[in-house]
Each structure stands twice: as structure tokens, then as C-alpha cells.
Design an enzyme around this catalytic site. Structure first.
Site, mmCIF file in Angstrom:
data_model
loop_
_atom_site.group_PDB
_atom_site.id
_atom_site.type_symbol
_atom_site.label_atom_id
_atom_site.label_comp_id
_atom_site.label_asym_id
_atom_site.label_seq_id
_atom_site.Cartn_x
_atom_site.Cartn_y
_atom_site.Cartn_z
ATOM 1 N N TYR A 137 0.649 -1.359 -0.090
ATOM 2 C CA TYR A 137 -0.315 -0.284 -0.002
ATOM 3 C C TYR A 137 0.350 0.981 0.002
ATOM 4 O O TYR A 137 0.915 2.371 -0.077
ATOM 5 C CB TYR A 137 -0.790 0.232 1.197
ATOM 6 C CG TYR A 137 -1.732 -0.657 0.806
ATOM 7 C CD1 TYR A 137 -2.331 -2.052 0.391
ATOM 8 C CD2 TYR A 137 -3.636 0.170 1.730
ATOM 9 C CE1 TYR A 137 -3.252 -2.348 0.295
ATOM 10 C CE2 TYR A 137 -4.339 -0.779 1.670
ATOM 11 C CZ TYR A 137 -4.882 -1.616 0.574
ATOM 12 O OH TYR A 137 -5.930 -2.459 0.628
ATOM 13 N N LYS A 187 3.087 -15.197 1.620
ATOM 14 C CA LYS A 187 3.290 -15.967 0.062
ATOM 15 C C LYS A 187 4.789 -16.375 -0.059
ATOM 16 O O LYS A 187 5.139 -15.634 -1.004
ATOM 17 C CB LYS A 187 2.853 -14.669 -1.307
ATOM 18 C CG LYS A 187 2.935 -16.048 -2.541
ATOM 19 C CD LYS A 187 1.441 -16.794 -2.207
ATOM 20 C CE LYS A 187 1.325 -17.415 -3.393
ATOM 21 N NZ LYS A 187 0.618 -18.716 -4.263
ATOM 22 N N ASP A 219 -3.187 -17.722 -0.041
ATOM 23 C CA ASP A 219 -4.510 -18.534 -1.250
ATOM 24 C C ASP A 219 -4.894 -19.862 -0.393
ATOM 25 O O ASP A 219 -6.094 -19.965 -0.103
ATOM 26 C CB ASP A 219 -3.676 -18.841 -2.482
ATOM 27 C CG ASP A 219 -2.596 -20.168 -2.028
ATOM 28 O OD1 ASP A 219 -1.787 -20.092 -1.179
ATOM 29 O OD2 ASP A 219 -1.973 -20.492 -2.993
ATOM 30 N N ASP A 243 -6.400 -7.089 4.026
ATOM 31 C CA ASP A 243 -7.852 -6.094 3.292
ATOM 32 C C ASP A 243 -8.321 -7.518 2.829
ATOM 33 O O ASP A 243 -9.436 -7.595 3.281
ATOM 34 C CB ASP A 243 -7.034 -5.269 2.431
ATOM 35 C CG ASP A 243 -8.168 -4.473 1.335
ATOM 36 O OD1 ASP A 243 -9.289 -4.297 2.120
ATOM 37 O OD2 ASP A 243 -8.148 -5.015 0.277
ATOM 38 N N ASP A 247 -12.021 -9.469 4.373
ATOM 39 C CA ASP A 247 -13.693 -8.753 3.940
ATOM 40 C C ASP A 247 -14.296 -10.710 3.717
ATOM 41 O O ASP A 247 -15.637 -10.504 4.432
ATOM 42 C CB ASP A 247 -13.686 -8.684 2.771
ATOM 43 C CG ASP A 247 -13.715 -7.283 2.517
ATOM 44 O OD1 ASP A 247 -13.539 -6.152 3.454
ATOM 45 O OD2 ASP A 247 -13.932 -5.972 1.434
#
Ligand code: IPM
Ligand code: MG
Length: 360
Positions: A137, A187, A219, A243, A247
Site C-alpha cells: 500500500y 506468500k 491462498d 485487506d 473481507d
């Protein structure tokens, strides 16, 4: 002495919900001194910038910032630097609010609102700890440029070891106070920056022998969250993965309209905001769910103001209005039962206030 709070209603349902949330806070009898400021789209309109310097200065002087939401179609065409979201990111960075706590709890009466089967989510209580002021970000270089007549966009995913270690400590601390289990998400099979993430989290683990640590690739973490969410207790991850996963976790609980968040800096100052956005499509119709912002205010009472009892009272009141059957549209089951009743934003806040007044 009263606690100094900066209130930032923002845009869309953020601005719509905030006055009702302040009514709830007022009903608590805790001494709070509010100051109001603009951020996001409304700040672009009033001050020509999404983060007016006066807003950031006031935030730095406050014990806590309570924020509604920012953004809307009116400002979507602006360049990345001028968008309402830039104001939010600037506020997070300006306060150095690096530790974003996003609890995903299932309120028992809402088990039917989840997209997963009730038995998979009953009793769900996950805490996502998201690094909030670094990673892709904020990484430099970033931009879109022109390379031999062809546009090229790029961002930089970067963390230094101190940034990783401080968010890891927050997560280990919280896991230690809960069930003693922490899952770090990365990751590391592809991205060097997250190989460093994994190494540093392992190093910090030595300071927390009582917490069990495991690591998942992002993942797989996303898949596990929808396969068997109750296997998790505390998750810690970087800004972008956090982020996305927050959700997903939110939806497990039925509605984004229920979930609060706290973003803390090293001094305990915090920015408190619902996980949901400004929802311009439903703004101004008295249908938005105020509970996520009300619960964010409860987190503020708990984490930045030391008003634990008041925080408990708010959370208990939310529990009881749900148990009584009050539902905004987002958490209304398709087939209502006799005890559920559809209410608007104002009526939901009224119900919480009424529940606060009932002695425990
Ligand atoms: C969130 C939001 C923000 C983010 C946006 C609005 C910039 O999605 O708080 O999760 O990506 O952090
Ligand atoms: Mg988000």
C-alpha cells in the site's frame, strides 16, 4: 477529565450513521469531548484535499479518532492522489496506526445470515491482525509510466524487519490473551518480502513460548477461512493480504455491517472505524446498519480510553438488541421469524440506547 475524541463522519453512510453513534456514546455517561473534522470526499469538497492538515493535526492531539467511512462515486474520477481513500491512508500513516485489529465474531442470533452453514460458523471468534502502514500500500517506487510508448504500472511490496517484528509482537500478545494460537499468513513460496516476514515472525516467536505459531500461504488461508473457519484464533498478516482476508472473514459472520476495527499506534492512540465502506448506493435512506460503528466506538472505549466497563455495556447492549430481534436490512433473514423486525438506522441506535438503560 474528559477524553478528547476526534469524530470524522466522512462520506456516505459514514456521515449518516455517526450522529446516531454519538447518541449511543452520550447515553453512556462517560465524559467525552468531541471535535469534528473532515476527511475523504467531504474534505475534497470543503478543503480541496482528502486529508486537510488540520484534520491530521487534530487527530494527533486526540486520545482517539472515531471514523465513519470515506469515498463515493462523486470522487471516483479523481487521480489516485486526490481520491478520498488517500485521505484514509494518510490518516492511518500519519498516526502511525500500524496495528489494525479486525475481529470477526458471529453474533449467535445471526448464524442464519452467514453464507456458510450455521454449524460451520456458530461460535466463530477470529481476530485478524493486519499490518496497516506498510507493505504494498505504501511501498515506493509506485506509479504508472510510459515505457517505449507502452504504459507500465508498478507497486513495491516492501517491509523491513522492524515493521514485521512490531506487528508480530502485537499479534503474539493478543493471541496470548486469547487461546494461545497464532497463524501468520504470507506468500513465502513466491515473494522474498514475505519470506522475510516468515523468518522475523519465527524469531519473535522465541519471546512468546506459550503461543503456538503456524504459517499459511495466503491462498490456502483464504480457502481455509471458508472451509473451516473455526480452526483459526488470531491471524497476522501484511497490509494487502489483511485487506482481502478481513473481507472474507467479515462475510462469514453474515454482514460487513456488523464488524468494527481498531488501528493502534505504539502509544495506544487509535483510529476506530467499521470494516465496511461508505456504501453510497444505500446512503441517506435510513437503512444502513449502525452496529459496526457502534462496536468500533466500544473498541475505542476499551483500547484507547481505558473505559472497559462502558465498552462491555455497549457490546452487551448490541447482543441484546439482536437477541430481541432488531434487524437492519443487511442482517434481515429472507424469511423473517415472528421475533425479527426490520428497523432503520435510527431505530437500531434507539434500540441500543434503550438496552443500555436496562440495568444488567
Ligand atoms: C479497508 C478498505 C480500505 C483499505 C480502502 C477503502 C482504502 O478496504 O479498510 O479495508 O484497503 O484498507
Ligand atoms: Mg478492505
Amino acid at each position: 477529565m474528559s477524553h478528547r475524541i476526534l469524530v470524522i463522519p466522512g462520506d456516505g453512510i459514514g456521515a449518516e450513521v455517526m450522529p446516531h453513534v454519538l447518541r449511543v456514546l452520550d447515553a453512556l455517561g462517560v465524559a467525552l469531548a468531541y471535535e469534528l473534522a473532515d476527511l475523504g470526499g467531504v474534505a475534497i469538497d470543503n478543503h480541496g484535499t482528502p486529508l486537510p492538515p488540520s484534520t491530521l493535526a487534530a487527530a494527533r492531539e486526540s486520545a482517539a479518532v472515531l471514523l465513519g467511512a470515506v469515498g463515493g462515486p462523486k470522487w471516483d474520477a479523481l487521480s489516485m492522489d486526490q481520491r478520498p481513500e488517500k485521505g484514509l491512508l494518510g490518516m492511518r500513516a500519519g498516526l502511525e496506526a500500524f496495528a489494525n485489529l479486525r475481529p470477526a465474531m458471529l453474533f449467535e442470533p445471526l448464524a442464519d445470515a452467514s453464507s456458510l452453514r450455521p454449524e460451520l460458523v456458530a461460535g466463530l471468534d477470529i481476530l485478524i491482525v493486519r499490518e496497516l502502514t506498510g507493505g504494498i500500500y505504501f511501498g515506493e517506487p509506485r506509479g504508472v509510466d510510459n515505457e517505449a510508448g507502452r504504459r507500465r504500472g508498478y507497486n513495491t511490496y516492501v517491509y523491513n524487519e522492524d515493521e514485521i517484528a512490531r506487528i508480530a509482537r502485537v499479534a503474539f500478545d493478543l493471541a496470548g490473551k486469547r487461546n494461545g494460537r497464532l497463524t501468520s499468513v504470507d506468500k513465502a513460496n513466491v515473494l522474498e518480502v514475505t519470506q522475510l516476514w516468515r523468518d522475523v515472525v519465527n524469531e519473535v516467536h522465541a519471546e512468546y513460548p506459550d503461543v503456538d505459531l503456524d504459517h499459511l500461504y495466503v491462498d490456502n488461508a483464504a480457502m481455509q477461512l471458508v472451509r473451516e473457519p473455526k480452526q483459526f484464533d488470531v491471524l497476522v498478516t501484511g497490509n494487502m493480504f489483511g485487506d482481502i482476508l478481513s473481507d472474507v472473514a467479515a462475510m462469514l459472520t453474515g454482514s460487513l455491517g456488523m464488524l468494527p476495527s481498531a488501528s493502534l499506534n505504539a502509544h495506544g492512540q487509535g483510529l476506530y472505524e467499521p470494516v465496511h465502506g461508505s456504501a453510497p448506493d444505500i446512503a441517506g435512506r435510513n437503512i444502513a446498519n449502525p452496529l459496526a460503528t457502534i462496536l468500533s466506538a466500544a473498541m475505542m472505549l476499551r483500547y484507547s480510553l481505558g473505559e472497559r466497563e462502558a465498552a462491555d455495556r455497549v457490546e452487551t447492549a448490541v447482543d441484546s438488541v439482536l437477541a430481541e430481534g432488531f434487524r437492519t436490512a443487511d442482517i434481515m433473514p429472507a424469511t423473517g421469524t415472528d421475533s425479527t423486525r426490520l428497523v432503520g438506522t435510527a431505530e437500531m441506535a434507539d434500540a441500543v440506547i434503550a438496552a443500555l438503560e436496562v440495568p444488567a
